[in-house]
Design a protein around this motif. Structure first.
Motif, PDB file in Angstrom:
ATOM      1  N   LEU A  34       0.845  -1.197   0.000  1.00  0.00           N
ATOM      2  CA  LEU A  34       0.000   0.000   0.000  1.00  0.00           C
ATOM      3  C   LEU A  34       0.879   1.245   0.000  1.00  0.00           C
ATOM      4  CD1 LEU A  34      -2.747  -1.066   2.581  1.00  0.00           C
ATOM      5  CD2 LEU A  34      -3.098  -0.651   0.140  1.00  0.00           C
ATOM      6  N   ASP A  35       2.062   1.118   0.591  1.00  0.00           N
ATOM      7  CA  ASP A  35       3.090   2.159   0.527  1.00  0.00           C
ATOM      8  C   ASP A  35       4.063   1.747  -0.578  1.00  0.00           C
ATOM      9  OD1 ASP A  35       5.237   3.858   0.756  1.00  0.00           O
ATOM     10  OD2 ASP A  35       5.716   3.348   2.830  1.00  0.00           O
ATOM     11  N   PRO A  36       4.064   2.457  -1.715  1.00  0.00           N
ATOM     12  CA  PRO A  36       4.917   2.063  -2.848  1.00  0.00           C
ATOM     13  C   PRO A  36       6.408   2.008  -2.514  1.00  0.00           C
ATOM     14  CG  PRO A  36       3.347   3.770  -3.502  1.00  0.00           C
ATOM     15  CD  PRO A  36       3.266   3.655  -2.011  1.00  0.00           C
ATOM     16  N   SER A  37       6.821   2.733  -1.478  1.00  0.00           N
ATOM     17  CA  SER A  37       8.246   2.755  -1.123  1.00  0.00           C
ATOM     18  C   SER A  37       8.590   1.731  -0.039  1.00  0.00           C
ATOM     19  CB  SER A  37       8.646   4.159  -0.651  1.00  0.00           C
ATOM     20  OG  SER A  37       7.942   4.510   0.531  1.00  0.00           O
ATOM     21  N   TRP A  38       7.608   0.919   0.378  1.00  0.00           N
ATOM     22  CA  TRP A  38       7.814  -0.017   1.492  1.00  0.00           C
ATOM     23  C   TRP A  38       8.990  -0.958   1.238  1.00  0.00           C
ATOM     24  CZ3 TRP A  38       7.883  -5.316   2.020  1.00  0.00           C
ATOM     25  CH2 TRP A  38       7.824  -5.818   3.328  1.00  0.00           C
ATOM     26  N   LYS A  39       9.035  -1.550   0.051  1.00  0.00           N
ATOM     27  CA  LYS A  39      10.061  -2.551  -0.242  1.00  0.00           C
ATOM     28  C   LYS A  39      11.465  -1.955  -0.129  1.00  0.00           C
ATOM     29  CE  LYS A  39       8.727  -5.233  -3.623  1.00  0.00           C
ATOM     30  NZ  LYS A  39       8.601  -5.870  -4.963  1.00  0.00           N
ATOM     31  N   ARG A  40      11.628  -0.751  -0.674  1.00  0.00           N
ATOM     32  CA  ARG A  40      12.939  -0.095  -0.621  1.00  0.00           C
ATOM     33  C   ARG A  40      13.317   0.258   0.818  1.00  0.00           C
ATOM     34  NH1 ARG A  40      13.929   4.874   0.145  1.00  0.00           N
ATOM     35  NH2 ARG A  40      11.843   5.563  -0.473  1.00  0.00           N
ATOM     36  N   LYS A  41      12.374   0.835   1.561  1.00  0.00           N
ATOM     37  CA  LYS A  41      12.665   1.256   2.937  1.00  0.00           C
ATOM     38  C   LYS A  41      12.990   0.062   3.834  1.00  0.00           C
ATOM     39  CE  LYS A  41       8.914   3.815   3.421  1.00  0.00           C
ATOM     40  NZ  LYS A  41       7.898   4.781   3.932  1.00  0.00           N
ATOM     41  N   VAL A  42      12.219  -1.004   3.687  1.00  0.00           N
ATOM     42  CA  VAL A  42      12.465  -2.207   4.492  1.00  0.00           C
ATOM     43  C   VAL A  42      13.795  -2.841   4.098  1.00  0.00           C
ATOM     44  CG1 VAL A  42      11.669  -4.574   4.871  1.00  0.00           C
ATOM     45  CG2 VAL A  42      10.064  -2.685   5.052  1.00  0.00           C
ATOM     46  N   GLY A  43      14.089  -2.834   2.794  1.00  0.00           N
ATOM     47  CA  GLY A  43      15.364  -3.375   2.331  1.00  0.00           C
ATOM     48  C   GLY A  43      16.548  -2.608   2.887  1.00  0.00           C
ATOM     49  N   GLU A  44      16.452  -1.280   2.884  1.00  0.00           N
ATOM     50  CA  GLU A  44      17.532  -0.447   3.426  1.00  0.00           C
ATOM     51  C   GLU A  44      17.736  -0.721   4.916  1.00  0.00           C
ATOM     52  OE1 GLU A  44      16.182   3.456   2.443  1.00  0.00           O
ATOM     53  OE2 GLU A  44      16.987   3.396   0.389  1.00  0.00           O
ATOM     54  N   LYS A  45      16.626  -0.833   5.631  1.00  0.00           N
ATOM     55  CA  LYS A  45      16.697  -1.097   7.074  1.00  0.00           C
ATOM     56  C   LYS A  45      17.316  -2.469   7.346  1.00  0.00           C
ATOM     57  CE  LYS A  45      13.653  -1.055  11.122  1.00  0.00           C
ATOM     58  NZ  LYS A  45      12.249  -0.934  11.577  1.00  0.00           N
ATOM     59  N   ALA A  46      16.939  -3.458   6.538  1.00  0.00           N
ATOM     60  CA  ALA A  46      17.465  -4.815   6.721  1.00  0.00           C
ATOM     61  C   ALA A  46      18.964  -4.868   6.427  1.00  0.00           C
ATOM     62  CB  ALA A  46      16.713  -5.796   5.826  1.00  0.00           C
ATOM     63  N   ILE A  47      19.390  -4.197   5.361  1.00  0.00           N
ATOM     64  CA  ILE A  47      20.816  -4.169   5.007  1.00  0.00           C
ATOM     65  C   ILE A  47      21.621  -3.533   6.139  1.00  0.00           C
ATOM     66  CG2 ILE A  47      22.512  -3.099   3.455  1.00  0.00           C
ATOM     67  CD1 ILE A  47      20.386  -3.471   1.194  1.00  0.00           C
ATOM     68  N   GLU A  48      21.103  -2.433   6.670  1.00  0.00           N
ATOM     69  CA  GLU A  48      21.774  -1.749   7.784  1.00  0.00           C
ATOM     70  C   GLU A  48      21.862  -2.663   9.007  1.00  0.00           C
ATOM     71  OE1 GLU A  48      21.106   2.184  10.632  1.00  0.00           O
ATOM     72  OE2 GLU A  48      19.846   1.891   8.874  1.00  0.00           O
ATOM     73  N   ASN A  79      21.232  -4.501  -2.899  1.00  0.00           N
ATOM     74  CA  ASN A  79      20.095  -3.850  -3.556  1.00  0.00           C
ATOM     75  C   ASN A  79      18.895  -3.865  -2.606  1.00  0.00           C
ATOM     76  OD1 ASN A  79      17.744  -3.302  -5.050  1.00  0.00           O
ATOM     77  ND2 ASN A  79      18.668  -4.059  -6.942  1.00  0.00           N
ATOM     78  N   PRO A  80      18.462  -2.689  -2.103  1.00  0.00           N
ATOM     79  CA  PRO A  80      17.349  -2.649  -1.147  1.00  0.00           C
ATOM     80  C   PRO A  80      16.061  -3.279  -1.677  1.00  0.00           C
ATOM     81  CG  PRO A  80      18.461  -0.528  -1.228  1.00  0.00           C
ATOM     82  CD  PRO A  80      19.025  -1.353  -2.346  1.00  0.00           C
ATOM     83  N   GLU A  81      15.797  -3.133  -2.974  1.00  0.00           N
ATOM     84  CA  GLU A  81      14.576  -3.711  -3.548  1.00  0.00           C
ATOM     85  C   GLU A  81      14.609  -5.241  -3.468  1.00  0.00           C
ATOM     86  OE1 GLU A  81      11.781  -2.386  -4.987  1.00  0.00           O
ATOM     87  OE2 GLU A  81      12.333  -0.302  -4.592  1.00  0.00           O
ATOM     88  N   GLU A  82      15.779  -5.821  -3.742  1.00  0.00           N
ATOM     89  CA  GLU A  82      15.914  -7.281  -3.682  1.00  0.00           C
ATOM     90  C   GLU A  82      15.760  -7.786  -2.253  1.00  0.00           C
ATOM     91  OE1 GLU A  82      19.525  -8.632  -5.462  1.00  0.00           O
ATOM     92  OE2 GLU A  82      19.062  -7.771  -7.433  1.00  0.00           O
ATOM     93  N   VAL A  83      16.397  -7.089  -1.319  1.00  0.00           N
ATOM     94  CA  VAL A  83      16.297  -7.493   0.089  1.00  0.00           C
ATOM     95  C   VAL A  83      14.866  -7.302   0.582  1.00  0.00           C
ATOM     96  CG1 VAL A  83      17.123  -7.053   2.431  1.00  0.00           C
ATOM     97  CG2 VAL A  83      18.728  -6.982   0.512  1.00  0.00           C
ATOM     98  N   GLY A  84      14.236  -6.197   0.178  1.00  0.00           N
ATOM     99  CA  GLY A  84      12.848  -5.951   0.545  1.00  0.00           C
ATOM    100  C   GLY A  84      11.918  -7.034   0.029  1.00  0.00           C
ATOM    101  N   GLN A  85      12.195  -7.526  -1.184  1.00  0.00           N
ATOM    102  CA  GLN A  85      11.377  -8.606  -1.748  1.00  0.00           C
ATOM    103  C   GLN A  85      11.540  -9.891  -0.941  1.00  0.00           C
ATOM    104  OE1 GLN A  85       9.107  -8.370  -4.245  1.00  0.00           O
ATOM    105  NE2 GLN A  85       8.563 -10.508  -3.820  1.00  0.00           N
ATOM    106  N   ARG A  86      12.763 -10.164  -0.483  1.00  0.00           N
ATOM    107  CA  ARG A  86      13.000 -11.342   0.369  1.00  0.00           C
ATOM    108  C   ARG A  86      12.203 -11.238   1.665  1.00  0.00           C
ATOM    109  NH1 ARG A  86      17.995 -14.461  -0.063  1.00  0.00           N
ATOM    110  NH2 ARG A  86      18.005 -14.501   2.213  1.00  0.00           N
ATOM    111  N   VAL A  87      12.204 -10.040   2.246  1.00  0.00           N
ATOM    112  CA  VAL A  87      11.435  -9.815   3.479  1.00  0.00           C
ATOM    113  C   VAL A  87       9.948 -10.041   3.208  1.00  0.00           C
ATOM    114  CG1 VAL A  87      10.746  -8.102   5.202  1.00  0.00           C
ATOM    115  CG2 VAL A  87      13.135  -8.212   4.443  1.00  0.00           C
TER     116      VAL A  87
END
Length: 201
Positions: free
Chosen positions: A56-70, A83-91
């Protein structure tokens, strides 16, 4: 403008909360503080519904990916991707598997500062670091470390809307207007009546 006492938020008891027989305890925590339950249903969500919820938040995948990488790097680990998008997709894939594993209980709570209050009572995303006295801090011991080691989502009992904007998008995703009740409860007189009129006979 909506009065603060009419603010609504979404909370979902996830499959681990159901399996731990914590539904009554979780509802009790929210009720005791003075919130009013206006929507309630139990069902097994589809993967599509869960995916749409998080996106529902279009930026969710990127933000979650960045947080996970950190988070990986803070713990001295190599993230599965830079890649935050790839990590976000895994999450997201882990969350879909987790939340569709069994029945969930979806709820809409109403009351003063409902979003903030439900988040505070629920606790931080990671149960291990959640404060004692919160639902996650008291009833769950999972951690990012364990979840990452098992390649799964962290099991934290509940989803709770993080902001007013999230709540406004999430509630209609899980509930139709017809499924939300409008009614009064006696305690609202004590919580919201300006002068506390009518107590003394």
């Amino acid at each position: 403008m909506t009065h603060p006492k009419e603010e609504q938020t979404l909370a979902i008891i996830k499959p681990d909360g159901i399996q731990r027989s914590l539904v009554g305890e979780i509802i009790n925590r929210y009720e005791r503080v003075g919130l009013k339950l206006v929507g309630l249903k139990m069902f097994v969500p589809s993967e599509e519904m869960v995916e749409k919820h998080y996106l529902l938040d279009p930026s969710w995948k990127r933000k979650v990916g960045e947080k996970a990488i950190e988070s990986y790097k803070k713990r001295g680990l190599t993230p599965p991707s830079e890649n935050p998008e790839e990590v976000g997709q895994r999450v997201l894939e882990g969350l879909k598997k987790y939340i569709t594993a069994g029945p969930v209980v979806a709820m809409v709570w109403q009351g003063a500062h409902a979003v903030e209050v439900v988040r505070k009572l629920t606790g931080g995303t990671e149960p291990r670091s959640s404060d004692v006295g919160t639902i996650r801090g008291d009833y769950m011991l999972d951690s990012y470390q364990m979840a990452d080691g098992d390649s799964r989502a962290v099991r934290n009992l509940i989803h709770a809307s993080g902001t007013h904007e999230e709540a406004e998008k999430e509630i209609p995703h899980w509930f139709s207007k017809d499924e939300l009740m409008q009614y009064k409860i006696i305690q609202e007189k004590i919580l919201y009546d300006v002068n506390l009129d009518g107590i003394l006979e």
